[in-house]
Design a protein around this motif. Sequence first.
Motif, PDB file in Angstrom:
ATOM      1  N   GLU A  71      -3.893  12.102  -2.797  1.00  0.00           N
ATOM      2  CA  GLU A  71      -5.299  10.413  -2.704  1.00  0.00           C
ATOM      3  C   GLU A  71      -4.935  10.165  -1.136  1.00  0.00           C
ATOM      4  OE1 GLU A  71      -3.214   7.058  -3.931  1.00  0.00           O
ATOM      5  OE2 GLU A  71      -3.204   7.768  -5.661  1.00  0.00           O
ATOM      6  N   LYS A  72      -4.488  10.872  -0.172  1.00  0.00           N
ATOM      7  CA  LYS A  72      -4.765  11.009   1.199  1.00  0.00           C
ATOM      8  C   LYS A  72      -6.343  11.325   2.294  1.00  0.00           C
ATOM      9  CE  LYS A  72      -2.153  11.900   5.242  1.00  0.00           C
ATOM     10  NZ  LYS A  72      -1.262  11.638   5.967  1.00  0.00           N
ATOM     11  N   GLY A  74      -8.661  11.903   0.295  1.00  0.00           N
ATOM     12  CA  GLY A  74     -10.431  10.229   0.277  1.00  0.00           C
ATOM     13  C   GLY A  74     -10.339   9.090   0.827  1.00  0.00           C
ATOM     14  N   ARG A  75      -8.892   8.441   1.216  1.00  0.00           N
ATOM     15  CA  ARG A  75      -7.885   7.605   2.019  1.00  0.00           C
ATOM     16  C   ARG A  75      -8.833   8.131   3.308  1.00  0.00           C
ATOM     17  NH1 ARG A  75      -3.115   6.608   2.142  1.00  0.00           N
ATOM     18  NH2 ARG A  75      -2.275   7.706   4.115  1.00  0.00           N
ATOM     19  N   LEU A  76      -8.351   9.567   4.265  1.00  0.00           N
ATOM     20  CA  LEU A  76      -8.944   9.337   5.339  1.00  0.00           C
ATOM     21  C   LEU A  76     -10.160   9.445   5.754  1.00  0.00           C
ATOM     22  CD1 LEU A  76      -5.991  12.407   6.967  1.00  0.00           C
ATOM     23  CD2 LEU A  76      -6.400  10.024   6.749  1.00  0.00           C
ATOM     24  N   THR A  77     -10.999  10.413   4.659  1.00  0.00           N
ATOM     25  CA  THR A  77     -12.619  10.245   4.869  1.00  0.00           C
ATOM     26  C   THR A  77     -13.171   9.056   4.715  1.00  0.00           C
ATOM     27  OG1 THR A  77     -12.226  12.113   3.151  1.00  0.00           O
ATOM     28  CG2 THR A  77     -14.635  11.565   3.377  1.00  0.00           C
ATOM     29  N   TRP A  78     -12.623   7.935   4.090  1.00  0.00           N
ATOM     30  CA  TRP A  78     -13.830   6.439   3.286  1.00  0.00           C
ATOM     31  C   TRP A  78     -13.382   6.211   4.991  1.00  0.00           C
ATOM     32  CZ3 TRP A  78     -17.611   6.424   1.429  1.00  0.00           C
ATOM     33  CH2 TRP A  78     -17.648   7.300   0.345  1.00  0.00           C
ATOM     34  N   ARG A  79     -11.827   6.106   5.474  1.00  0.00           N
ATOM     35  CA  ARG A  79     -11.941   5.373   6.621  1.00  0.00           C
ATOM     36  C   ARG A  79     -12.150   6.302   8.641  1.00  0.00           C
ATOM     37  NH1 ARG A  79      -5.069   3.997   6.763  1.00  0.00           N
ATOM     38  NH2 ARG A  79      -5.182   2.333   5.456  1.00  0.00           N
ATOM     39  N   TRP A 396      -4.120   4.551  12.958  1.00  0.00           N
ATOM     40  CA  TRP A 396      -3.889   3.831  11.760  1.00  0.00           C
ATOM     41  C   TRP A 396      -3.753   3.697  10.785  1.00  0.00           C
ATOM     42  CZ3 TRP A 396      -9.582   2.935   8.822  1.00  0.00           C
ATOM     43  CH2 TRP A 396      -9.779   1.092   8.064  1.00  0.00           C
ATOM     44  N   GLU A 397      -3.568   5.310  10.630  1.00  0.00           N
ATOM     45  CA  GLU A 397      -2.021   6.000   9.579  1.00  0.00           C
ATOM     46  C   GLU A 397      -0.681   5.691  10.265  1.00  0.00           C
ATOM     47  OE1 GLU A 397      -2.927   8.028   7.248  1.00  0.00           O
ATOM     48  OE2 GLU A 397      -4.625   7.323   6.867  1.00  0.00           O
ATOM     49  N   GLU A 400      -0.029   2.368   9.687  1.00  0.00           N
ATOM     50  CA  GLU A 400       0.681   1.765   8.736  1.00  0.00           C
ATOM     51  C   GLU A 400       2.396   3.197   7.772  1.00  0.00           C
ATOM     52  OE1 GLU A 400      -2.226   3.001   5.663  1.00  0.00           O
ATOM     53  OE2 GLU A 400      -3.353   1.092   6.114  1.00  0.00           O
TER      54      GLU A 400
END
Length: 405
Positions: A71-72, A74-79, A396-397, A400
Amino acid sequence: MKLSTKITVSLLLGIIAGIILNLFFPSIIPGLDQYVLSPVGKIFLRGIQFIVVPIVFTSLIVGFTSIKNSEKVGRLTWRLLSLYIVTNLVALVVGMATAAILKPGNSVSNIGELSTQKAAQGQGILDWLVSIVPTNPFESFSTGNLLQIIFTAILIIVGIRLVGEKANPFVSFVKSFHEIIGKITSVVMKFSPIGVFALISSVIATQGLELVQKLVMYIVGLILAVVIMIFVYFLFLTFMKISPVRFWKSFLPAFGIAFGTSSSNAALPVAIENAQGPFKMKKEIASFAISLGTALKRDGACIMQGFNALFIAQLFDVELTPTLIVSVMISTVIVSFSTAGVPGAGIIMMSTVLTAAGLPLEGIAIVAGVDRLTEGFRTLLNVLGNTANAAMLDKWENKEVESAN
Ligand code: ASP
């Protein structure tokens, strides 16, 4: 001397040598450029381009196979893409506002005399989107199409996950190849001071001074807009609690290469090395974000397209209606994503923006003559924006992870 110092010194010496040649020894420039400066510069540029494709592919495989949670990705791409949209819009506003305030187009007379080069046609946006999916991955590698290579690497990573243990020999091979390419990068970089000296002195020595004088407000305004955007990035970094001084120092070699070569692609191997080395960015973020950013992120192009459109409107006395401004803004942001990281790419994309805004295409011929002079600055900003966005994503990562613990 550190490599970053050597690159900075040779850039300065190259600029001085170019100016001296241009002003005092114009007769020797053609021979010197043809037999010494251009070949030396090209050899360096080709040497560094040699590394780009293998480094992007192997860093993505090495970086992403170390991420256990899928999932990470996808998250990295959108961010990252959302950071890109925000910062691209800021860059565009900076470019347009600088042109609106300085009005460089009003200071030019005798437009007819300025036309020196033919306008080239850029690729349509939809065609570009479709072309991200390669029909033949080997062709993507052989033509060095970065977006297609990233797409291929991501598909292979999905394949590696599905295959499981049987993919281990391939992953080990890629890891070993990645190490080798890393070492080749350091060898090629040893020649960077000579390479950037030759490239920058050639650009400056071969400029026609008459054209430069006529378009001086255009050149100064565009460089000013780039400098303002660099400071805006420093503010963003400070806001994210990243020291701009540490950021600048860590990425100085990549910025020097970008400025000297006018190619974001050429700066890519060094930028990844600077991120993982001195800047201490996480490996997977550095390889993914900086590779994707080299294919997509062009703050310099946003500034240049917005600034140019207004400059051309002023030059041809075209009224700035809200429709024109919105058309310039939308087309610039879209076009910036498809601007390649090679010298002269921005000027090719200009026709799309001018057509969208209904501005005269003759404007391209006018600015093309001095484009190489401002291109180093906007390419530096392209690489600075790319690496700053990667640094912000990294922070950002990390934040979190810190707040989860
Ligand atoms: N030369 C620029 C780059 O490589 C692209 C451009 O022309 O704006 O980033």
